[in-house]
Design a protein around this motif. Sequence first.
Motif, short mmCIF file in Angstrom:
data_model
loop_
_atom_site.label_atom_id
_atom_site.label_comp_id
_atom_site.label_asym_id
_atom_site.label_seq_id
_atom_site.Cartn_x
_atom_site.Cartn_y
_atom_site.Cartn_z
N HIS A 90 41.25 9.06 1.84
CA HIS A 90 41.09 9.81 -0.01
C HIS A 90 42.18 8.48 -1.21
O HIS A 90 44.00 7.44 -0.65
CB HIS A 90 41.80 10.89 0.27
N SER A 91 41.46 7.54 -1.50
CA SER A 91 42.44 6.67 -2.34
C SER A 91 40.95 6.19 -3.76
O SER A 91 39.81 7.03 -3.37
CB SER A 91 41.77 5.12 -1.94
N ASP A 92 40.85 4.99 -4.73
CA ASP A 92 40.44 5.39 -5.50
C ASP A 92 39.32 4.48 -4.93
O ASP A 92 37.95 4.91 -5.55
CB ASP A 92 41.22 4.25 -6.41
N ASP A 93 38.98 3.42 -3.79
CA ASP A 93 37.92 2.87 -3.17
C ASP A 93 36.81 4.02 -2.60
O ASP A 93 36.11 3.56 -1.93
CB ASP A 93 38.30 1.85 -2.77
N GLU A 94 37.24 4.93 -2.28
CA GLU A 94 37.00 6.26 -0.61
C GLU A 94 35.33 6.59 -1.50
O GLU A 94 34.84 5.50 -0.64
CB GLU A 94 37.50 7.13 -1.39
N ALA A 95 34.99 6.88 -2.78
CA ALA A 95 33.64 6.93 -2.89
C ALA A 95 32.88 5.73 -3.14
O ALA A 95 31.31 5.33 -2.50
CB ALA A 95 33.11 7.39 -4.10
N HIS A 96 32.75 4.80 -3.09
CA HIS A 96 32.51 3.29 -3.35
C HIS A 96 32.50 3.22 -2.13
O HIS A 96 31.11 2.37 -1.92
CB HIS A 96 33.45 2.36 -4.32
N GLN A 97 33.15 3.16 -1.35
CA GLN A 97 33.08 2.05 0.19
C GLN A 97 32.42 3.34 1.01
O GLN A 97 30.98 3.23 1.65
CB GLN A 97 34.21 2.50 0.72
N GLY A 98 32.35 4.60 0.87
CA GLY A 98 31.41 5.68 1.43
C GLY A 98 30.23 5.45 1.26
O GLY A 98 29.22 5.47 2.14
N LYS A 99 29.94 5.41 -0.13
CA LYS A 99 28.64 5.17 -0.96
C LYS A 99 28.62 3.51 -0.34
O LYS A 99 26.53 3.77 0.29
CB LYS A 99 28.12 5.37 -2.03
N GLY A 100 28.87 3.00 0.20
CA GLY A 100 28.53 1.37 0.23
C GLY A 100 28.16 1.03 1.75
O GLY A 100 26.86 1.10 1.98
N VAL A 101 28.53 2.14 2.15
CA VAL A 101 28.61 2.70 4.37
C VAL A 101 26.83 2.96 4.44
O VAL A 101 25.85 2.46 4.70
CB VAL A 101 29.23 2.70 4.87
N ALA A 102 26.89 4.03 2.99
CA ALA A 102 25.62 4.74 3.52
C ALA A 102 23.83 4.23 3.26
O ALA A 102 23.34 4.26 3.85
CB ALA A 102 25.59 6.51 2.80
N ASP A 103 24.69 3.44 2.08
CA ASP A 103 23.12 1.97 1.11
C ASP A 103 23.30 0.88 2.34
O ASP A 103 22.04 0.68 2.98
CB ASP A 103 23.98 1.57 0.35
N VAL A 104 24.16 0.62 3.41
CA VAL A 104 23.88 -0.39 4.27
C VAL A 104 23.44 0.61 5.57
O VAL A 104 21.91 0.30 5.95
CB VAL A 104 24.52 -1.41 5.45
#
Length: 299
Positions: A90-104
């Motif tokens: 849980h951090s400011d980067d959470e959504a960005h990181q999680g979506k990025g993993v899903a995209d790849v």
Amino acid sequence: MSWWHKHAQLISCDEATFNAWCGVEKKSDINDHLLAKGRKVRALVRDPHAAAAQILLPAGVEIVQGDINDPASLEATMQNVYGVFSVQPHSDDEAHQGKGVADVAQAVGIQHFVYTSIGSAEELFRRRVNVGKWEIEQHIRKLGLPATILRPAGFMDSFTHPLYGVSGDTLAIPIKPDTAYPLIAVDDIGAFAAFAFDSPDDYLGRVIELVGDTPTPPQIATAITRATGRHISYVHISIETVRQQNAELARACDFINESGFKADIAALRKLHPGLMNFETWLEKKGKAQFEAINRSKHG
């Protein structure tokens, strides 16, 4: 709560190889369950020489250097694998990181994406609690990824941490004494992730709320006392005191105190007969964790 995660993880897998990004201080529980089934695990880490990475080697985990924020690192690590296990802190980067993993994962054609979210993610989103996890869930659905979403409640393991659980001989938390506190052992989250990869026909497309027990705070303190031989006192912290320091955490505790988390423990135990209640977790995992922390305090 899963916003207490301190390190992001990514685990990918195929019949030959399971692939992981983890900056953890001990072996990931999902790694243990996958390795026990004869799978190969690959770990994507920032520093392969760090202790957190080196501890994975004796178990047979392959270490790969990279960065979860770098799509090229993720793509290279996910090549020729079957599935991905993903959970972000849980951090400011959470959504960005999680979506990025899903995209790849979608780009490389991952066949099974297991995402660890948070219990009652949609309701917590409405309350402005851990909104990133619900956003990641929605992104996974939008992409059409073949996925299983696990929604764990609070972690039993967190009670060994002085910041979140027992400090000294006191369990001081903002959960009311008569509240049934929904909890899950971290090891059991790993077990369900492994079940999902092993039985995709049974788990693909499912969202599973994970709870192993619902003890009250006084029952938690009493159980820890019995297991450790130390008298642990439960102290209720005013929710308003918490709200002054962390409004989001206070909103989450409001939800717990309202008995907002729901899960069918009996149904979960049919899927996983070894699902631990709090006392079983103390016997199998927690007592040793408390003892290790106590030893570290006293040199």
